[in-house]
Design an enzyme around this catalytic site. Structure first.
Site, short mmCIF file in Angstrom:
data_model
loop_
_atom_site.label_atom_id
_atom_site.label_comp_id
_atom_site.label_asym_id
_atom_site.label_seq_id
_atom_site.Cartn_x
_atom_site.Cartn_y
_atom_site.Cartn_z
N ASP A 24 -6.92 -8.80 6.95
CA ASP A 24 -5.56 -9.09 6.51
C ASP A 24 -4.67 -9.49 7.70
OD1 ASP A 24 -3.79 -9.51 4.46
OD2 ASP A 24 -3.23 -7.41 4.21
N PHE B 45 0.80 -1.21 0.00
CA PHE B 45 0.00 0.00 0.00
C PHE B 45 0.83 1.27 0.00
CE2 PHE B 45 -2.64 -3.30 1.60
CZ PHE B 45 -3.79 -3.10 0.88
#
Ligand code: NAG
Ligand code: NAG
Ligand code: NAG
Ligand code: NAG
Ligand code: NAG
Ligand code: NAG
Length: 645
Positions: A468, A354
């Site tokens: 996650d 990310f």
């Protein structure tokens, strides 16, 4: 003279066009195919429909339309085609997703979707007879939605991804014995597709390419009796479609020949390009000499202009009315810039999916922080994203990484977290053999993460699904206390609300099969990930690891096998040696299996998980549950990812 030349050229073009009922490509060097999506021709003449990039489509069509009619202009026609393909998946034992030979009224296949839609249709037009599409799929993922029989099959698709007939990949030898083939072995394979308009019969035949075996097996693999004249219009395009999903593969075509009303010419196997995993790009002189010179002078000119501009823009940020309500959590870009010493490489803590994470010290408070720079995905999502971040900023638990705030600027979002001096847990499981954690540290980390997930699921004002959970998202503070972090994918729900479908995200190996199938992230899909995390911490192995070049070790299957043999402790990290509490190791391994149950209802809740770990209640006997080798193998057979938008 000029006119004559034009006239000759014109003649040449019409000549080629009038011959467009057959063609052959022994490799695709400088071929004029119509390419779309991420399809490309490689420098050594391969047609590569997709690469290892996830959620992509590749289309390649013969550029001119093909006329499907017989010499007397009637609608009875026959055709035959033969091609050689190879599929190299990203993970050796998992395909993603496949190739379709297509006959279609257009060469665009507009609005088609990747993943299980194979770049052919979308969820609204699949199955509609107005598609006029004929396809033969080489499908490497089992999608229950389309009644796929397995994750390695060949199917005939008429306007519909639910195949009209399909069968497991393989071929019949001369003695009529059936031989299995794996479509995604990486080795080239030959396909023949033949349609006889008189008998209205389609035959599909598959064969491996190996020395001394290039001929077409006498018995076809798959056939279907069906009149294609209502399906195929008079003028159609022929080509290939391919897609990737959460799982990806490089899909290659090496050679292709096609003919209407006759047998397609045989391919010259010896002339076909070779499939290499990494294709080397040749550097041209322009790139090595001229380009750097041009760039250098450009850079000089631009620098002058930009220096002035930067001075003004350096610290600009975006602030909208609705953001005032989130005021307290907002950091000034300028402060973060100085805190991280200008986001210099020196302070770089890591690069994740990310964005990049930098270490910093907020000048005013001397607070040590980790600053993550994420680029915005889409504008309309920002507000929702920020409000979620702000909610998450209110989470407080000793085993969660604290989010202090954020800053939003141009196309990026900066997130400011508590700094964790000991980095992420996976470093102490895999990367640094010397710094591996002992059993009591591991057990404490496991209990810490479990209690943070109970807080997320049950104890806060909303339900937070983390989505996650894995060792690399567990950070360690100065005393090696576990702190679950990375809420980039998490979802908030009101207690009692039904989770809605979202874009599937997460990490292969930690994703529950029903999550992959339905796109719904639930508490029990988090429990599944937590199970993978448990096994990971005890065994010191990743959920899917590579052992050797072509084999994957699926951790949950491995632990399950050890348990079945009555030797579950065998699965533990060898590093632990003899210094461990065997009851605890056994408990965690069994709990890991229980959480990995393919049936969501059979998994415990996170509160129960904590009770088992604290030995408040005894773990149920595993043999009383219909536990079967279920874990990751279900990923390969179940990827049915909703991927619109
Ligand atoms: C073309 O189709 C017509 C109609 O079915 C059939 O009678 C004729 O034999 C076909 N001609 C050839 C050359 O295949
Ligand atoms: C599906 O594809 C068809 C044909 O291109 C298109 O008309 C339709 O709008 C698409 N539907 C969706 C939901 O994308
Ligand atoms: C099939 O597609 C046509 C044209 O796009 C549309 O009018 C029709 O409603 C569709 N039929 C079904 C069953 O979806
Ligand atoms: C299909 O296969 C059958 C059985 O082997 C054979 O008799 C028939 O001629 C084939 N048809 C075509 C179009 O190849
Ligand atoms: C499907 O293909 C198999 C193998 O060629 C064949 O035996 C079977 O009859 C076909 N089914 C249909 C419905 O055509
Ligand atoms: C294909 O043919 C059918 C009927 O023959 C017609 O309705 C349809 O519009 C045609 N489709 C295309 C894309 O040309």
């Amino acid at each position: 003279m000029f006119l004559k030349l034009v006239f000759m050229l014109f003649n040449l073009v019409t000549l080629v066009a009038s011959e467009d009922n057959s063609f052959i490509y022994n490799g695709f060097q400088s071929s004029h195919l119509y390419l779309d999506g991420i399809a490309e021709l490689t420098s050594n003449g391969l047609l590569r429909l997709t690469s290892d990039t996830d959620h992509e489509i590749g289309h390649a069509f013969y550029p001119n339309p093909i006329v499907f009619e017989n010499t007397s202009g009637e609608s009875v026609f026959s055709f035959s085609t033969t091609f050689v393909f190879a599929i190299r998946p990203q993970y050796p034992t998992l395909g993603g997703h496949g190739i379709v030979f297509v006959i279609s009224p257009t060469k665009e296949l507009p609005n088609s979707l990747p993943t299980q839609y194979l770049g052919l249709f979308n969820n609204s037009n699949n199955g509609n007879s107005s598609n006029h599409v004929f396809g033969v799929e080489l499908d490497t993922v089992q999608d229950f939605e389309f009644d796929d029989i397995n994750n390695n099959h060949v199917g005939i698709d008429i306007n519909d991804l639910k195949s009209a007939n399909s069968t497991s990949a393989g071929y019949y030898d001369d003695n009529d014995g059936f031989n299995d083939l794996s479509l995604f072995s990486g080795y080239p394979m030959h396909v023949w597709i033949e349609y006889d308009g008189e008998k209205k019969k389609i035959n599909v035949t598959l064969a491996p390419i190996s020395v001394g075996f290039n001929k077409k097996p006498a018995r076809p693999l798959l056939s279907l009796t069906k009149d294609l004249s209502p399906v195929l219009n008079n003028s159609m395009y022929v080509g290939f479609s391919s897609s990737t999903g959460l799982l990806a593969a490089s899909h290659y075509i090496l050679g292709w020949s096609f003919k209407v009303n006759g047998l397609a010419q045989n391919l010259e196997i010896s002339e076909l390009p070779e499939v290499t995993v990494f294709s080397e790009k040749k550097k041209s002189k322009f790139l090595t000499i001229s380009l750097p010179l041009i760039l250098l002078s450009l850079v000089f000119m631009i620098t002058l202009g930009v220096m002035y501009y930067i001075k003004r823009k350096k610290f600009s940020e975006i602030l909208e009315d609705w953001e005032h309500e989130y005021g307290p959590h907002r950091f000034k870009f300028k402060d973060l810039y100085f805190a991280t010493k200008g986001f210099g490489e020196k302070g770089l803590l890591g690069v994740g999916g990310f964005g990049r994470v930098y270490k910093g010290v907020i000048p005013s408070s001397k607070l040590e922080v980790a600053v993550k720079r994420v680029s915005h995905e889409s504008r309309q999502g920002i507000r929702e994203f920020v409000s979620e971040i702000v909610s998450i900023g209110r989470l407080r638990h000793r085993n969660l990484v604290q989010l202090y705030g954020y800053c939003r600027r141009k196309s990026e979002l900066l997130l400011v977290y508590d700094y964790m001096p000991n980095g992420s847990l996976d470093n102490y499981l895999y990367n640094q053999p010397k710094a591996r954690l002992n059993w009591s540290q591991r057990f404490r980390i496991i209990k810490g993460v479990a209690s943070s997930v109970v807080y997320l699921h049950e104890e806060w004002e909303k339900v937070v699904i983390h989505r996650d959970i894995k060792a690399s998202n567990v950070l360690l503070d100065s005393e090696f206390n576990a702190r679950l972090g990375d809420f980039g994918l998490s979802r908030l729900y009101d207690h009692g609300a039904d989770p809605h479908t979202t874009h599937l995200a997460g990490t292969i190996g930690y994703l529950a099969p029903e999550h992959i199938r339905t796109g719904k992230a639930t508490k029990s899909s988090d429990v599944f990930s937590f199970g993978a995390f448990l096994l990971e911490v005890v065994c010191g192995r990743r959920p899917i690891g590579h052992v050797g070049d072509n084999e994957s070790l699926i951790l949950v299957d491995y632990v399950f096998e050890c348990w079945k043999r009555g030797e579950i402790l065998e699965a533990k990290d060898a590093y632990l040696g003899t210094k461990y509490v065997s009851e605890e190791v056994e408990l965690v391994l069994k709990l890991g299996l229980l959480c990995s149950h393919s049936e969501p209802l059979a998994r415990p809740s996170m509160r129960q998980v904590v009770q088992y770990l604290e030995r408040d209640i005894p773990l149920p006997d595993l043999s009383s549950l219909s536990l079967s080798s279920s874990g990751l193998s279900s990923v390969s057979i179940a990827e049915s990812v909703l991927s619109g938008g």
